[in-house]
Motif scaffolding. Sequence first.
Motif, PDB file in Angstrom:
ATOM      1  N   SER A   1      -9.233  19.087  72.239  1.00  0.00           N
ATOM      2  CA  SER A   1      -9.285  17.760  72.871  1.00  0.00           C
ATOM      3  C   SER A   1      -7.886  17.205  73.158  1.00  0.00           C
TER       4      SER A   1
ATOM      5  N   ASN B   1     -10.682  22.568  79.526  1.00  0.00           N
ATOM      6  CA  ASN B   1     -11.558  21.686  78.762  1.00  0.00           C
ATOM      7  C   ASN B   1     -12.679  21.204  79.674  1.00  0.00           C
TER       8      ASN B   1
ATOM      9  N   GLN C   1      -2.463  27.188  62.317  1.00  0.00           N
ATOM     10  CA  GLN C   1      -2.750  25.820  62.786  1.00  0.00           C
ATOM     11  C   GLN C   1      -1.531  25.189  63.447  1.00  0.00           C
ATOM     12  N   VAL C   2      -1.771  24.655  64.637  1.00  0.00           N
ATOM     13  CA  VAL C   2      -0.701  23.970  65.375  1.00  0.00           C
ATOM     14  C   VAL C   2      -0.869  22.473  65.173  1.00  0.00           C
TER      15      VAL C   2
ATOM     16  N   ASP D   1     -15.903  25.157  81.664  1.00  0.00           N
ATOM     17  CA  ASP D   1     -16.366  25.749  80.419  1.00  0.00           C
ATOM     18  C   ASP D   1     -15.503  26.980  80.101  1.00  0.00           C
TER      19      ASP D   1
ATOM     20  N   ARG E   1     -12.225  23.222  68.645  1.00  0.00           N
ATOM     21  CA  ARG E   1     -13.634  23.211  68.240  1.00  0.00           C
ATOM     22  C   ARG E   1     -14.565  23.632  69.365  1.00  0.00           C
TER      23      ARG E   1
ATOM     24  N   SER F   1      -6.542  24.776  66.503  1.00  0.00           N
ATOM     25  CA  SER F   1      -6.400  23.366  66.149  1.00  0.00           C
ATOM     26  C   SER F   1      -6.894  23.188  64.711  1.00  0.00           C
ATOM     27  N   ARG F   2      -6.629  22.018  64.174  1.00  0.00           N
ATOM     28  CA  ARG F   2      -7.103  21.763  62.816  1.00  0.00           C
ATOM     29  C   ARG F   2      -8.625  21.666  62.768  1.00  0.00           C
TER      30      ARG F   2
ATOM     31  N   GLN G   1      -2.161  14.316  66.899  1.00  0.00           N
ATOM     32  CA  GLN G   1      -1.709  15.163  65.783  1.00  0.00           C
ATOM     33  C   GLN G   1      -1.619  16.624  66.210  1.00  0.00           C
ATOM     34  N   HIS G   2      -2.370  16.988  67.235  1.00  0.00           N
ATOM     35  CA  HIS G   2      -2.270  18.359  67.752  1.00  0.00           C
ATOM     36  C   HIS G   2      -1.099  18.470  68.733  1.00  0.00           C
TER      37      HIS G   2
ATOM     38  N   THR H   1       0.218  18.587  60.853  1.00  0.00           N
ATOM     39  CA  THR H   1       0.090  19.138  59.504  1.00  0.00           C
ATOM     40  C   THR H   1       0.031  20.661  59.552  1.00  0.00           C
TER      41      THR H   1
END
Length: 336
Positions: free
Chosen positions: A279, A298, A260-261, A316, A223, A246-247, A283-284, A264
């Motif tokens: 982040s 990050n 998507q990694v 950044d 994101r 990412s999701r 789940q990622h 899910t």
Amino acid sequence: METKDILVFIEQRNNVIQNVSYELLSEARKLVKQIKHVKFEVVGILLGNNLGQLPHDVLNHGADRVYVADHPELSHYSTLRYTHVISELIKQHKPDSFLIGASVIGRDLAPRIAARIDTGLTADATKIEINPNEENTSELWITRPAFGGNLFGTIVCPNHRPQMATIRPQVLDADFYQLNRPGIIVNLPYKPMEDNVRILNRIEKHQSGPDITHAQILISGGRGMLEHFELLDELAQLSGGVVAASRGVVDKGAASKDIQVGQTGKTVRPRLYLACGISGAVQHTAGMDKSETILAINSDPQAPIFSVATIGIVGDAKTILPLVIENLKHHKLKHH
Ligand SMILES: Cc1cc2nc3c(=O)[nH]c(=O)nc-3n(C[C@H](O)[C@H](O)[C@H](O)COP(=O)(O)OP(=O)(O)OC[C@H]3O[C@@H](n4cnc5c(N)ncnc54)[C@H](O)[C@@H]3O)c2cc1C
């Protein structure tokens, strides 16, 4: 109950054996080595049509024996027919455990078989081991993420056989191969049977871009990069990598679910995973923490992604990536 051997479902699509089946054969070889009190074999079950050399391929990848059902009605996956053939084989051979890849087909097939032969099933597992607390046992401890990936549960199946599990693709190594490995090929008789599903037409899904599960370099954005995916595209092009996401990004509609990694999404193991503005939610990371090298950028020094990163850069990504891109361009120019 007299049970023996580890049975592995060999999934073929268009007569190409899926890599997850090789991963399971390699894992089964490691497991039978640890079962010392009785002789266990690795046994494959392969269904399809005009299978040719494929049974030998299954032996080369680690099976001691492979059961083959070769018939036009089995050329493509059919829930009812595959369930029938495999359940009958299980009743006859009585395997101690049965491993299936957690692919779309495996996830459909496994619960059907488990219900039919009255045993338990651990779905979507990420780890299998032999009960380490006991000797002379073939009891499997099967671990899978639970509660949205926030904790892991280890599941045993003490009273029923076979112990069944579906295992996610790419979490195990397909590292066993021996050319011309001897073994037994057993042809199973198949009697044509009605299927309550009639296939009228088959449309192959075409991957819209390159497959992230096979890429050596993944340039992945979260994101934090939402408005700047063009930087990732450019870097991917320059480095011979493939863009992943990412999701967080997929849910915003900014990237396709195909890339998507995560839990899910897809599990990936590239040589380099560059995580930009991700982040690092469990789940990622569940889908990428086995990558050879993880480079994370990050702006938040507390971001959990840094706990799985090989190299972490706090900063950044919008300003760091253009520098990397310039550098790569310069480097390429110098070598032309
Ligand atoms: C059942 C379930 C399944 C899930 N499955 C998945 C899955 O398969 N895959 C998945 O990814 N998620 C999955 N999730 C979601 C997951 O929990 C997270 O919400 C998601 O991974 C967050 O995505 P993100 O890291 O892109 O976004 P965020 O968590 O919002 O992180 C953005 C990061 O970018 C950093 N950042 C912002 N701007 C910059 C900048 N300019 N430069 C550098 N860094 C910057 C921020 O510091 C932050 O760390 C699942 C959740 C549940 C509950």
